[in-house]
Design a protein around this motif. Structure first.
Motif, short mmCIF file in Angstrom:
data_model
loop_
_atom_site.label_atom_id
_atom_site.label_comp_id
_atom_site.label_asym_id
_atom_site.label_seq_id
_atom_site.Cartn_x
_atom_site.Cartn_y
_atom_site.Cartn_z
N LYS A 129 -2.85 4.22 7.57
CA LYS A 129 -3.31 3.52 8.79
C LYS A 129 -4.64 2.71 8.17
CE LYS A 129 -4.60 3.87 13.43
NZ LYS A 129 -4.56 4.75 14.67
N ALA A 130 -5.44 3.40 7.44
CA ALA A 130 -6.79 2.73 7.11
C ALA A 130 -6.72 1.44 6.09
CB ALA A 130 -7.77 3.82 6.52
N LYS A 131 -5.67 1.81 5.46
CA LYS A 131 -5.67 0.71 4.13
C LYS A 131 -4.26 -0.41 4.47
CE LYS A 131 -7.79 3.37 0.96
NZ LYS A 131 -7.65 4.08 -0.54
N GLY A 132 -3.51 0.03 5.41
CA GLY A 132 -2.49 -0.90 5.57
C GLY A 132 -2.56 -2.18 6.20
N ILE A 133 -1.46 -2.96 6.10
CA ILE A 133 -1.60 -4.28 6.74
C ILE A 133 -1.37 -4.04 8.21
CG2 ILE A 133 -0.57 -6.61 6.73
CD1 ILE A 133 0.09 -6.41 3.82
N PRO A 134 -2.24 -4.95 9.17
CA PRO A 134 -1.99 -4.71 10.61
C PRO A 134 -0.45 -5.21 11.00
CG PRO A 134 -4.03 -5.58 10.00
CD PRO A 134 -3.32 -5.34 9.04
N ASP A 135 0.21 -4.87 12.37
CA ASP A 135 1.51 -5.20 12.46
C ASP A 135 1.50 -6.82 12.52
OD1 ASP A 135 2.50 -2.75 12.58
OD2 ASP A 135 2.18 -2.55 14.67
N GLN A 137 -0.21 -9.24 10.98
CA GLN A 137 -0.09 -9.91 9.80
C GLN A 137 1.45 -9.41 9.07
OE1 GLN A 137 -3.72 -8.28 7.95
NE2 GLN A 137 -4.41 -10.37 7.50
N PHE A 138 1.72 -8.22 9.24
CA PHE A 138 3.23 -8.08 8.63
C PHE A 138 4.18 -8.87 9.08
CE2 PHE A 138 7.09 -5.47 8.01
CZ PHE A 138 6.87 -5.51 6.80
N GLN A 139 4.25 -9.18 10.33
CA GLN A 139 5.06 -10.10 11.15
C GLN A 139 4.83 -11.45 10.78
OE1 GLN A 139 7.62 -8.84 12.91
NE2 GLN A 139 7.04 -6.92 12.62
N GLN A 140 3.87 -11.76 10.44
CA GLN A 140 3.60 -13.31 9.96
C GLN A 140 4.22 -13.71 8.75
OE1 GLN A 140 -0.74 -13.46 10.39
NE2 GLN A 140 -0.62 -14.51 12.47
N LEU A 141 3.93 -12.16 7.77
CA LEU A 141 4.55 -12.49 6.55
C LEU A 141 5.92 -12.25 6.33
CD1 LEU A 141 3.94 -12.22 3.22
CD2 LEU A 141 3.82 -9.66 3.56
N LEU A 142 6.44 -11.58 7.29
CA LEU A 142 7.89 -11.71 7.31
C LEU A 142 8.40 -12.94 7.83
CD1 LEU A 142 8.85 -8.24 8.91
CD2 LEU A 142 9.21 -8.79 6.51
N GLN A 143 7.86 -13.66 8.49
CA GLN A 143 8.31 -14.93 9.21
C GLN A 143 8.11 -16.00 8.11
OE1 GLN A 143 9.80 -15.52 12.10
NE2 GLN A 143 10.29 -17.71 11.34
N VAL A 144 7.03 -16.02 7.04
CA VAL A 144 6.83 -16.97 6.04
C VAL A 144 7.79 -16.52 4.96
CG1 VAL A 144 5.08 -17.51 4.22
CG2 VAL A 144 4.28 -17.29 6.52
N ALA A 154 1.83 -17.22 -1.82
CA ALA A 154 0.38 -17.35 -1.53
C ALA A 154 -0.11 -16.46 -0.36
CB ALA A 154 0.33 -19.01 -1.06
N ALA A 155 0.68 -16.24 0.54
CA ALA A 155 0.58 -15.27 1.67
C ALA A 155 0.30 -13.88 1.10
CB ALA A 155 1.38 -15.41 3.01
N ILE A 156 1.12 -13.38 0.22
CA ILE A 156 1.13 -11.95 -0.24
C ILE A 156 -0.04 -11.92 -1.03
CG2 ILE A 156 2.34 -10.63 -1.94
CD1 ILE A 156 5.12 -11.77 -0.86
N ARG A 157 -0.47 -13.01 -1.85
CA ARG A 157 -1.66 -12.99 -2.87
C ARG A 157 -2.85 -13.07 -1.93
NH1 ARG A 157 0.52 -17.34 -6.65
NH2 ARG A 157 1.47 -15.82 -8.22
N GLN A 158 -2.78 -13.71 -0.89
CA GLN A 158 -3.99 -13.65 0.11
C GLN A 158 -4.27 -12.29 0.77
OE1 GLN A 158 -4.03 -16.81 3.29
NE2 GLN A 158 -5.86 -16.08 3.91
N GLY A 159 -2.98 -11.79 0.92
CA GLY A 159 -3.02 -10.42 1.88
C GLY A 159 -3.63 -9.28 0.85
N ALA A 160 -3.23 -9.53 -0.36
CA ALA A 160 -3.17 -8.28 -1.28
C ALA A 160 -4.78 -8.61 -1.70
CB ALA A 160 -2.66 -8.59 -2.48
N ALA A 161 -5.41 -9.78 -1.77
CA ALA A 161 -6.92 -10.00 -2.11
C ALA A 161 -7.80 -9.30 -0.98
CB ALA A 161 -6.99 -11.20 -2.39
N SER A 162 -7.26 -9.34 0.34
CA SER A 162 -8.19 -8.98 1.27
C SER A 162 -8.02 -7.44 1.73
CB SER A 162 -8.02 -9.72 2.61
OG SER A 162 -6.57 -9.68 2.92
#
Length: 165
Positions: A129-135, A137-144, A154-162
């Motif tokens: 819960k503390a380190k996971g991606i919020p729902d 952002q996850f839904q946005q990633l699935l759509q992309v 690019a979105a995966i890289r950005q998400g992993a970096a943050s």
């Protein structure tokens, strides 16, 4: 089955004292281990000098003398666990066909095992819960991913970096 699996909370007394005072359990790099003997036919071919190790993300059956992992059961594949006076058991999803099998080992430490496993799973859930991606952002990633592969990378890289993993 015992109280930890059926009620969703550790048995009375909690995991704290059992982790510190259980003389038959040993620590290996912070993982609690318990001497067990295979009982169910699906693990009958394993050596009899086994330990059940409660690792941060999986239950592991390890050979006692070498600490070699013989079987690994990630917690997300274990829907329930419990104990009797002389045994500990858990069910695990099989990758083939989505069926479930029951793994049973002989031990008199079922109460302690349940408590430590519940505590470990709860800690894993807190970390996720503390380190996971919020729902959102996850839904946005699935759509992309569905729409544009290059943008997805690019979105995966950005998400992993943050996020800290």
């Amino acid at each position: 089955m015992g109280g930890g699996a059926s009620t969703g909370r550790p048995p009375a007394g909690g995991a704290g004292p059992a982790r510190k005072t259980d003389k038959t359990a040993t620590r290996t790099a912070e993982a609690q281990t318990y001497p067990v003997r295979p009982l169910s036919s699906n693990i009958a071919a394993l050596p009899t000098n086994l330990l059940l190790r409660v690792d941060p993300e999986a239950l592991q059956l390890v050979q006692a003398d070498t600490m070699a992992v013989l079987k690994s059961y990630p917690y997300h594949e274990i829907p329930c666990w419990g104990h009797t006076r002389d045994a500990f058991q858990f069910r695990t999803f099989l990758k083939e066909g989505g069926t479930v099998e029951t793994v049973v080992v002989a031990t008199t430490k079922g109460v302690q095992m349940e408590s430590v496993i519940m505590s470990t799973v709860q800690e894993l859930m807190r970390n996720m819960k503390a380190k996971g991606i919020p729902d959102v952002q996850f839904q946005q990633l699935l759509q992309v991913l569905k729409e544009d592969g290059d943008a997805a990378i690019a979105a995966i890289r950005q998400g992993a970096a943050s996020h800290e993993f």
